[in-house]
Design a protein around this motif. Structure first.
Motif, PDB file in Angstrom:
ATOM      1  N   GLY A 194      37.306  51.818  35.010  1.00  0.00           N
ATOM      2  CA  GLY A 194      36.398  51.079  34.138  1.00  0.00           C
ATOM      3  C   GLY A 194      36.353  51.622  32.714  1.00  0.00           C
ATOM      4  O   GLY A 194      35.677  51.051  31.853  1.00  0.00           O
ATOM      5  N   LEU A 195      37.070  52.716  32.454  1.00  0.00           N
ATOM      6  CA  LEU A 195      37.093  53.291  31.105  1.00  0.00           C
ATOM      7  C   LEU A 195      38.210  52.661  30.259  1.00  0.00           C
ATOM      8  O   LEU A 195      39.115  52.035  30.783  1.00  0.00           O
ATOM      9  CB  LEU A 195      37.315  54.804  31.185  1.00  0.00           C
ATOM     10  N   PHE A 196      38.127  52.853  28.953  1.00  0.00           N
ATOM     11  CA  PHE A 196      39.108  52.298  28.004  1.00  0.00           C
ATOM     12  C   PHE A 196      39.269  50.792  28.248  1.00  0.00           C
ATOM     13  O   PHE A 196      40.361  50.276  28.447  1.00  0.00           O
ATOM     14  CB  PHE A 196      40.433  53.050  28.088  1.00  0.00           C
ATOM     15  N   GLY A 197      38.175  50.145  28.246  1.00  0.00           N
ATOM     16  CA  GLY A 197      38.053  48.710  28.491  1.00  0.00           C
ATOM     17  C   GLY A 197      36.586  48.490  28.733  1.00  0.00           C
ATOM     18  O   GLY A 197      35.777  48.784  27.877  1.00  0.00           O
ATOM     19  N   GLY A 198      36.230  48.047  29.929  1.00  0.00           N
ATOM     20  CA  GLY A 198      34.815  47.872  30.254  1.00  0.00           C
ATOM     21  C   GLY A 198      34.094  47.127  29.156  1.00  0.00           C
ATOM     22  O   GLY A 198      34.583  46.119  28.659  1.00  0.00           O
ATOM     23  N   GLY A 199      32.959  47.637  28.761  1.00  0.00           N
ATOM     24  CA  GLY A 199      32.188  46.957  27.731  1.00  0.00           C
ATOM     25  C   GLY A 199      32.605  47.297  26.322  1.00  0.00           C
ATOM     26  O   GLY A 199      32.062  46.750  25.365  1.00  0.00           O
ATOM     27  N   TYR A 200      33.572  48.192  26.153  1.00  0.00           N
ATOM     28  CA  TYR A 200      33.934  48.662  24.818  1.00  0.00           C
ATOM     29  C   TYR A 200      35.300  48.160  24.332  1.00  0.00           C
ATOM     30  O   TYR A 200      35.430  47.635  23.241  1.00  0.00           O
ATOM     31  CB  TYR A 200      33.951  50.189  24.787  1.00  0.00           C
ATOM     32  N   GLY A 201      36.343  48.357  25.138  1.00  0.00           N
ATOM     33  CA  GLY A 201      37.697  48.131  24.670  1.00  0.00           C
ATOM     34  C   GLY A 201      38.233  49.391  24.007  1.00  0.00           C
ATOM     35  O   GLY A 201      37.599  50.445  24.021  1.00  0.00           O
ATOM     36  N   ILE A 202      39.427  49.280  23.444  1.00  0.00           N
ATOM     37  CA  ILE A 202      40.063  50.410  22.752  1.00  0.00           C
ATOM     38  C   ILE A 202      40.082  50.113  21.255  1.00  0.00           C
ATOM     39  O   ILE A 202      40.418  49.008  20.823  1.00  0.00           O
ATOM     40  CB  ILE A 202      41.489  50.633  23.292  1.00  0.00           C
ATOM     41  N   TYR A 203      39.727  51.114  20.453  1.00  0.00           N
ATOM     42  CA  TYR A 203      39.574  50.930  19.018  1.00  0.00           C
ATOM     43  C   TYR A 203      40.845  51.376  18.265  1.00  0.00           C
ATOM     44  O   TYR A 203      41.517  52.319  18.694  1.00  0.00           O
ATOM     45  CB  TYR A 203      38.383  51.761  18.523  1.00  0.00           C
ATOM     46  N   PRO A 204      41.154  50.743  17.123  1.00  0.00           N
ATOM     47  CA  PRO A 204      42.352  51.104  16.339  1.00  0.00           C
ATOM     48  C   PRO A 204      42.100  52.316  15.439  1.00  0.00           C
ATOM     49  O   PRO A 204      41.426  52.197  14.410  1.00  0.00           O
ATOM     50  CB  PRO A 204      42.615  49.831  15.516  1.00  0.00           C
ATOM     51  N   SER A 205      42.659  53.445  15.795  1.00  0.00           N
ATOM     52  CA  SER A 205      42.408  54.673  15.024  1.00  0.00           C
ATOM     53  C   SER A 205      42.992  54.584  13.616  1.00  0.00           C
ATOM     54  O   SER A 205      42.418  55.138  12.664  1.00  0.00           O
ATOM     55  CB  SER A 205      42.988  55.869  15.771  1.00  0.00           C
ATOM     56  N   HIS A 206      44.125  53.908  13.452  1.00  0.00           N
ATOM     57  CA  HIS A 206      44.762  53.881  12.128  1.00  0.00           C
ATOM     58  C   HIS A 206      43.930  53.107  11.116  1.00  0.00           C
ATOM     59  O   HIS A 206      44.130  53.241   9.905  1.00  0.00           O
ATOM     60  CB  HIS A 206      46.171  53.301  12.227  1.00  0.00           C
TER      61      HIS A 206
END
Length: 572
Positions: A194-206
């Motif tokens: 459920g991590l790196f997704g779930g209610g958040y998603g993955i953010y663009p560090s660049h």
């Protein structure tokens, strides 16, 4: 909430019966599929239109009941679940999808990954994600392990974080190989899928590294790692999504999708009937249920086996609910079955929910924990007088010169919730509690009032966003927003039961199904004994969509009904 959610990946989830599945006016060959998962006799979801036959082009307009205050999904200001269903799941890359596999809802590696991640459990939990070489952001930059690292760091170490569950268990993220993220946990986390997704998603560090993430995403964002991009967010009116041309998966067939915010539920249904919007996902309202049963144009589906759970949420630190005796007495002042029957009797739902977990998470709790709390005015009198209260000349409870006044808040414009308030006010008033209404817009309610604890009692639903029990997220004392934790956490009720904390925390860290079930049941008993809040109903899901929409239209109890709309088309 909104957003709360979870469940353990290794336990099968059985979707229960659909209360009603009715298709009115649509034909199967036009793509109007009823949805009914489970073993109780509903129809299987089935795509009856060949995806190759779905035409391209067209602009689809859909209704949305709520609007988030912001779309920085990590922050508490993005608490409204409609932000997750409309924008988050369509623009933010995630490691796993939640899909139906027969009667079960299960995790499946998303298009972001090259297959199932590698899991090591000894000597400590390590998960290795291999990112697809094709995965890129909308600006063409690759999605990398550094994005995983940035996302983890922001959630685990940031301020005003919605929920750090699971991310706080991570010790490090190795990003030495751009396409391999090695995530090492300091203590196990059972729902790692459920991590790196779930209610958040993955953010663009660049794009975000070194910037004020919250400020940059307050009013929308111009990046995407999903099939859609946010073209325009006209606050108070609508949000428009257009295809992400650099998405490495199947491109959307539609030219655009507009979510029109219609926060008044009666107006939302009227907009659907008038053809102003082609689909709605309304909270079940009495008039909507009656109209659907009588027959409406288009297609509809219902299910009570959902990721939703609606309750009366009491602020345990605010007068008069800072007293356990008062909370117990208030629970005995209500006939919850009568409330549920008045709201949902039209679709056969007549008994109150007796757990503070959503129906699809019932394997992790005692589903009868609150069953003893039925209408009992003698218990009310005994508990209140035992706590030092007396009834005044107006018939309301009073103690030390202070009357038992309760301000009751929910989202404005929701007719069913307003009807619930009317019944609660009447029943509680007969028991000696003076309840009044002070409703708010969803963004203010979920984004400010609840996180800040500026309320006595609220009415809303918690909506699961992963396959994991939510007890610790909602009730562990560490998750009370405060200066000490930079106002992070979703324990908006300010629940503080020291003996329950380790039981609820074990639901996140244990990998033993028997231990999880036992501890979940014991925790539920303590929550019920202290009446930290009072469950009402499972809040059935209703989905209505017109015959104009072609494709597999169906509810997903975790990702919502719009997560696959890049596959939809419009009839000519």
């Amino acid at each position: 909430m909104v957003r709360s959610r979870r469940l353990l990946s290794f336990l099968a989830l059985i979707l229960g019966f659909a209360l009603l599945a009715a298709s009115c006016g649509g034909s199967d060959d036009e793509g109007g599929d009823d949805t009914a998962g489970g073993d109780g006799g509903g129809d299987e979801t089935e795509t009856t239109v060949n995806p190759d036959d779905i035409p391209e082009g067209g602009n689809l307009v859909l209704g949305a009941e709520q609007e988030p205050d912001c779309v920085d999904w990590i922050s508490s200001c993005a608490g409204a679940s409609w932000g997750f269903w409309t924008m988050n799941v369509n623009t933010m890359p995630r490691t796993f999808d939640v899909v139906q596999d027969g009667d079960e809802w299960v995790y499946e590696p998303s298009i972001l990954l090259d297959g199932e991640p590698e899991l090591e459990e000894e000597p400590q939990q390590v998960v290795t994600y291999t990112i697809s070489e094709d995965a890129v952001w909308s600006d063409g930059e690759p999605i990398t392990s550094t994005d995983f690292k940035y996302t983890w760091d922001q959630i685990a170490n940031g301020e005003d974080i919605y929920d750090t569950t699971g991310y706080a268990n991570i010790e490090s993220v190795d990003d030495s190989d751009p396409k391999v993220a090695v995530v090492t946990f300091s203590e196990p986390f059972s729902d790692w899928k459920g991590l790196f997704g779930g209610g958040y998603g993955i953010y663009p560090s660049h794009i975000l590294e070194g910037e004020d993430r919250n400020a940059m995403m307050a009013n929308g964002y111009d990046f995407s790692g999903g099939p859609w991009m946010i073209e325009e967010w006209a606050k108070g009116s609508e949000v428009v999504l257009v295809p992400n041309e650099n998405y490495w998966g199947p491109q959307p067939k539609l030219e655009s999708v507009t979510f029109r915010f219609v926060t008044d539920t009666a107006a939302e249904f009227q907009a659907y009937q008038a053809g102003e919007v082609s689909a709605i996902y309304p909270q079940p309202q009495l008039d909507v249920i009656e109209s659907i049963n009588a027959g409406v144009e288009g297609n509809s589906s219902f299910s009570d086996q959902t990721g939703n759970m609606e309750a009366l949420w009491m602020n345990n630190s605010e007068f008069p609910f800072d007293s356990v005796a008062v909370r117990q007495a208030f629970a005995y002042s209500l006939d919850r079955d009568a409330i549920v029957e008045a709201l949902f009797g039209g679709i056969g739902l007549t008994e109150a929910l007796n757990t503070l977990e959503a129906p699809i998470l019932s394997a992790f709790t005692d589903t009868e924990a609150f069953a003893d709390y039925t209408l009992d005015l003698e218990q009310v009198d005994s508990l209140m007088t035992g706590d030092g209260w007396e009834k005044n000349a107006d018939g309301f409870w009073e103690k030390d010169g202070q009357q038992a006044d309760i301000e009751f808040i929910t989202t404005s414009g929701n007719a069913r919730r307003e009807r619930t308030q009317e019944i609660v006010i009447e029943q509680a008033g007969e028991a000696g509690f003076n309840v009044t209404v002070a409703n708010q817009e969803a963004g203010t309610f979920f984004g400010e009032t609840l996180p800040n604890g500026d309320y006595q009692m609220g009415l809303y639903a918690q909506v699961a966003t992963s396959l994991r029990p939510a007890a610790c997220t909602l009730f562990c004392s560490d998750n009370i927003p405060s200066e000490e934790n930079d106002f992070s956490g979703q324990n908006w009720q300010r629940v503080n039961i020291p003996e329950a904390d380790p039981l609820m925390a074990s639901l996140d860290t244990s990998t033993d199904p028997d231990e999880i079930q036992q501890n979940g049941a014991e925790a539920a008993a303590l929550l019920a004994e202290n009446v930290v809040s009072l469950p009402l109903d499972p809040l059935p899901n209703i989905l209505l969509w017109s015959d104009d929409i072609l494709g597999n239209v169906a509810d997903n109890p975790i990702l919502g009904p719009f997560s696959n709309m890049h596959e939809w088309g419009l009839a000519a």
